[in-house]
Write an enzyme that holds these catalytic residues in place. Sequence first.
Site, PDB file in Angstrom:
ATOM      1  N   ASP A  35      41.981  14.727  26.267  1.00  0.00           N
ATOM      2  CA  ASP A  35      41.062  15.846  26.463  1.00  0.00           C
ATOM      3  C   ASP A  35      41.788  16.876  27.319  1.00  0.00           C
ATOM      4  O   ASP A  35      41.878  16.742  28.536  1.00  0.00           O
ATOM      5  CB  ASP A  35      39.788  15.350  27.158  1.00  0.00           C
ATOM      6  CG  ASP A  35      38.804  16.467  27.468  1.00  0.00           C
ATOM      7  OD1 ASP A  35      39.093  17.631  27.134  1.00  0.00           O
ATOM      8  OD2 ASP A  35      37.749  16.175  28.063  1.00  0.00           O
TER       9      ASP A  35
ATOM     10  N   GLU B  96      37.448   9.415  30.900  1.00  0.00           N
ATOM     11  CA  GLU B  96      36.189   9.241  31.645  1.00  0.00           C
ATOM     12  C   GLU B  96      35.633   7.827  31.520  1.00  0.00           C
ATOM     13  O   GLU B  96      34.433   7.620  31.348  1.00  0.00           O
ATOM     14  CB  GLU B  96      35.161  10.297  31.236  1.00  0.00           C
ATOM     15  CG  GLU B  96      35.609  11.701  31.608  1.00  0.00           C
ATOM     16  CD  GLU B  96      34.457  12.691  31.711  1.00  0.00           C
ATOM     17  OE1 GLU B  96      33.282  12.265  31.735  1.00  0.00           O
ATOM     18  OE2 GLU B  96      34.738  13.894  31.793  1.00  0.00           O
TER      19      GLU B  96
END
Length: 257
Positions: free
Chosen positions: A157, A46
């Site tokens: 993740d 991100e």
Amino acid sequence: MTDMEKVWAVEESPEIKTTSSTKDRKEGEENTPGTRHSPDVVFLQELIQPYTRFMKMRLAANYTFIEGGKESYFIGMMLKKSRITLLDSEIVEYSTSRQMRNLLVAQVLFKGQKLCLMTSHFESCKPNAANRMKQLRLVMKRMTKAPDDVTVLFGGDTNLRDAEMVEVGLPGCVCDVWEQLGEPEHCRYTWDTYANTNLDHRFKSRFRFDRLYLRRAARDGVPQLEPDSMALIGLEKLKCGLYTSDHWGIYCTFSAL
């Protein structure tokens, strides 16, 4: 024996993406204020362009940056120039992703040893389990097909629930680093809305979303990369009253034997 430090941070907030100033935590202890790391490898998820530019301004002299995209948010890696030599990198697209997710792969040398480094951010949210498991299968396929003189390390993740992991399973040559280290309870949950208050979740939950997978080189005479320790990072609130991320990061050390 040579030590290899590796910090893997899953940073959701676009404001704090560097891992160079995050604090370590030993089992049963709080992090010591002021502790700093100088990792060889950093896996990030991100990322956004403004903060990527900020990190490069501060860290480009010491780290090579690899980005898995340019638009919206994306994954990336940082490799310490004095210790890691980048040979090649590629972006592998997930054909069925609805959230712009992909896999970033880097071929590198560490002390003359061939490593294949991988990071990804699998599909988010419980209803996207099927896509998430497809992405895991693709990663496992890439890991197992790497040449036998190459050590492969994945960190990212995964958003995986334990039942999904059981359904897909791991190839015999791939290990879950957390499990390899004896499943230490102090770093089990990287997503913990009981402790992490960055997001106001009505229903509290804990998951081991963020995971490391290792496939050791199989060829005789090739040094083996062995995990030494694992800890969570980003456990202290910043001056603004928020944590670095709504996930905890993972700090892991390895030895080349």
